[in-house]
Design an enzyme around this catalytic site. Structure first.
Site, PDB file in Angstrom:
ATOM      1  N   CYS A  62       0.840  -1.199   0.000  1.00  0.00           N
ATOM      2  CA  CYS A  62       0.000   0.000   0.000  1.00  0.00           C
ATOM      3  C   CYS A  62       0.874   1.247   0.000  1.00  0.00           C
ATOM      4  CB  CYS A  62      -0.907   0.010   1.225  1.00  0.00           C
ATOM      5  SG  CYS A  62      -1.931   1.501   1.352  1.00  0.00           S
ATOM      6  N   CYS A  71      -2.907   0.098   9.018  1.00  0.00           N
ATOM      7  CA  CYS A  71      -2.119  -1.140   8.976  1.00  0.00           C
ATOM      8  C   CYS A  71      -0.798  -0.936   9.711  1.00  0.00           C
ATOM      9  CB  CYS A  71      -1.831  -1.560   7.534  1.00  0.00           C
ATOM     10  SG  CYS A  71      -3.291  -2.105   6.618  1.00  0.00           S
ATOM     11  N   CYS A 155      -8.168   2.179  -0.782  1.00  0.00           N
ATOM     12  CA  CYS A 155      -7.710   1.351   0.344  1.00  0.00           C
ATOM     13  C   CYS A 155      -7.631  -0.090  -0.132  1.00  0.00           C
ATOM     14  CB  CYS A 155      -8.660   1.465   1.530  1.00  0.00           C
ATOM     15  SG  CYS A 155      -8.183   0.383   2.915  1.00  0.00           S
ATOM     16  N   GLN A 256     -19.030  -7.973  12.096  1.00  0.00           N
ATOM     17  CA  GLN A 256     -17.684  -8.516  11.997  1.00  0.00           C
ATOM     18  C   GLN A 256     -16.975  -7.839  10.823  1.00  0.00           C
ATOM     19  OE1 GLN A 256     -16.313 -10.369  14.205  1.00  0.00           O
ATOM     20  NE2 GLN A 256     -18.071 -11.135  15.358  1.00  0.00           N
ATOM     21  N   GLU A 303     -28.684  -8.870  23.747  1.00  0.00           N
ATOM     22  CA  GLU A 303     -27.821  -7.785  23.267  1.00  0.00           C
ATOM     23  C   GLU A 303     -28.334  -6.478  23.851  1.00  0.00           C
ATOM     24  OE1 GLU A 303     -25.451  -5.176  21.682  1.00  0.00           O
ATOM     25  OE2 GLU A 303     -25.060  -7.266  21.187  1.00  0.00           O
ATOM     26  N   ASP A 351     -19.790 -13.413  22.742  1.00  0.00           N
ATOM     27  CA  ASP A 351     -18.882 -12.626  21.900  1.00  0.00           C
ATOM     28  C   ASP A 351     -18.927 -11.176  22.353  1.00  0.00           C
ATOM     29  OD1 ASP A 351     -17.242 -11.641  19.927  1.00  0.00           O
ATOM     30  OD2 ASP A 351     -18.724 -11.780  18.331  1.00  0.00           O
ATOM     31  N   CYS A 377     -12.249 -10.457  20.574  1.00  0.00           N
ATOM     32  CA  CYS A 377     -11.328  -9.698  19.725  1.00  0.00           C
ATOM     33  C   CYS A 377     -10.143  -9.173  20.526  1.00  0.00           C
ATOM     34  CB  CYS A 377     -12.059  -8.546  19.033  1.00  0.00           C
ATOM     35  SG  CYS A 377     -12.792  -7.360  20.187  1.00  0.00           S
TER      36      CYS A 377
END
Length: 427
Positions: A62, A71, A155, A256, A303, A351, A377
């Site tokens: 990139c 990144c 991107c 996600q 939730e 999650d 995560c």
């Protein structure tokens, strides 16, 4: 003045770490074994030049890498990158005194990120720091550890539908709303029906501006355009497939990061829960796990966000062939499901956000639920919550790292935990 150092190892955020007389210094984009010239700023440094490059270094693909903060690892060879990322998880588990084999990491990047958030900024023309050549609108991503916007025109890690169109759309919206000169954050999601755009930062818009946004959505062929979650126009329902169900998420709601990542994570949950009659899906979002689980099991989805619960409920009701799905809007941080409530289920899928779910983990540990699928995560909070469950009598059967956030330090983790018979538990 530049200082020459040797990089000894990588940190958890992908920074190279060098030992200096003043203590360790963190050098972004440097690799272990490299000799580098750096410009220090406290414990952090800017990489000025690589004097002796590591054989694990490769050319980033990139053109914005090193400026854009999206990144952090494009300079690493793939095998080295995978080993480093997997080792971070293994170290985190060891630090939590968890003994469990870490399975090989799964690449879940797929076609790329299906959602991006671009920033639109207008320099304050009243500020004496603003020079006339730099009064233009800036559209792009934030620089690493900074609020400075790096302008981009594409991107390469986004899905094809977003790679070049997302910056163009953000710029068009910025131009339309530039009279207010407010900092805008524009979230753009690729869906089956086209692009779903939610604008944040502007505040309430005048009728004239809203009507202009309706026209702009048509000109850009957007599926939906929202302002702070309030739908300005929906030209087509921005549906996303979750198993056999088509879900229209609320504007700006959680998804996600990649379509492939969602499928991989849900696949582990579905496989582990095979044979379970009733499953609780906690922190369910708008249903990426619940709707797939409902193809075989009754599911109770919980939730905080009411909009996500409504979207999940609509999708479940309009999809043929699903078992019964019930939904509950509930803050699981303040009001976790209690052990007696959990005892009605054969399995729990959880999650939570990056902060983890300590309070809910303690209730699960006190329950009789035979199976827990823990998705996270954040490796540290995954380990903390897994340790709570293990103390309560669960065995961590599998740990699988899933690389959904490729080219970043972030990692998804799936853990399969089964309640051990009382006779097998450590005394």
């Amino acid at each position: 003045m530049a200082e020459r150092v040797t990089i000894e190892r990588l940190g958890a955020r992908a920074d190279g770490i060098a030992a200096t007389p003043d203590g360790p210094v963190f050098v972004p984009y440097a690799l272990p074994g490299e000799t580098a010239e750096i410009a220090k700023d406290g414990q952090r440094a800017r990489l000025v030049r690589v004097v002796d490059a590591s054989p694990e270094r490769e050319t980033p693909f990139c053109p914005y890498f090193g400026e854009c903060g999206g990144c952090a690892t494009q300079h690493m060879r793939h095998a080295f990158y995978q080993a480093w990322k997997q080792d971070i998880l293994a170290q985190t588990l060891r630090h939590a005194r968890i003994e469990a084999p870490v399975e090989p990491m799964i690449d879940a990047h797929g076609e790329g990120r299906r959602r991006v958030t671009l920033h639109v900024r207008f320099p304050d023309v009243r500020s004496p720091d603003v020079r006339s050549p730099d009064r233009a609108m800036h559209v792009g991503f934030m620089a690493a550890r900074s609020h400075h916007v790096i302008g981009i025109d594409h991107c390469p890690i986004a899905v094809p539908a977003l790679r070049q169109s997302a910056p163009r759309i953000a710029r068009a919206i910025g131009e339309h709303l530039k009279s207010a000169r407010k900092p805008l954050d524009i979230q753009i999601t690729a869906t089956r029906a086209g692009l779903d755009v939610d604008i944040r930062g502007h505040g309430p818009a005048k009728d004239r501006d809203r009507l202009g946004l309706v026209d702009l959505a048509a000109a850009l062929d957007l599926a939906r355009l929202s302002l702070h979650g309030d739908v300005v126009v929906e030209r087509r329902p921005p549906a996303i497939l979750m198993g056999r169900a088509a879900v229209v998420p609320p504007p700006g709601s959680f998804l996600q990061a990649t379509e492939r990542g969602e499928a991989v994570l849900a696949g582990f949950a579905v496989e582990a829960c095979r044979g379970a009659k009733r499953v609780a899906d906690l922190f369910s979002g708008c249903g990426p796990f619940a709707l797939r689980l409902a193809e075989r099991s009754e599911v109770h989805a919980v939730e905080t966000d009411k909009g996500s619960m409504a979207a999940l409920d609509r999708a479940a009701r309009t999809t043929q062939g699903l078992r019964r799905v019930t939904v509950e809007a509930r803050d699981l941080f303040r009001r976790p499901l209690l052990a007696p409530e959990l005892n009605a289920f054969d399995a729990v899928v959880i999650d939570p956000p990056r902060a983890g779910a300590e309070a809910q983990a303690r209730q699960i540990a006190a329950s009789k639920v035979p199976l827990v699928v823990s998705v996270s995560c954040d490796a540290a909070t995954f380990a903390r919550d897994a340790a709570i469950l293990m103390e309560g009598g669960y065995r961590l059967e599998r740990v699988v790292p899933v690389d959904q956030f490729k080219h970043s330090p972030h990692l998804e983790v799936v853990g399969i935990l089964r309640r051990e018979p009382v006779s097998n538990r450590r005394q």
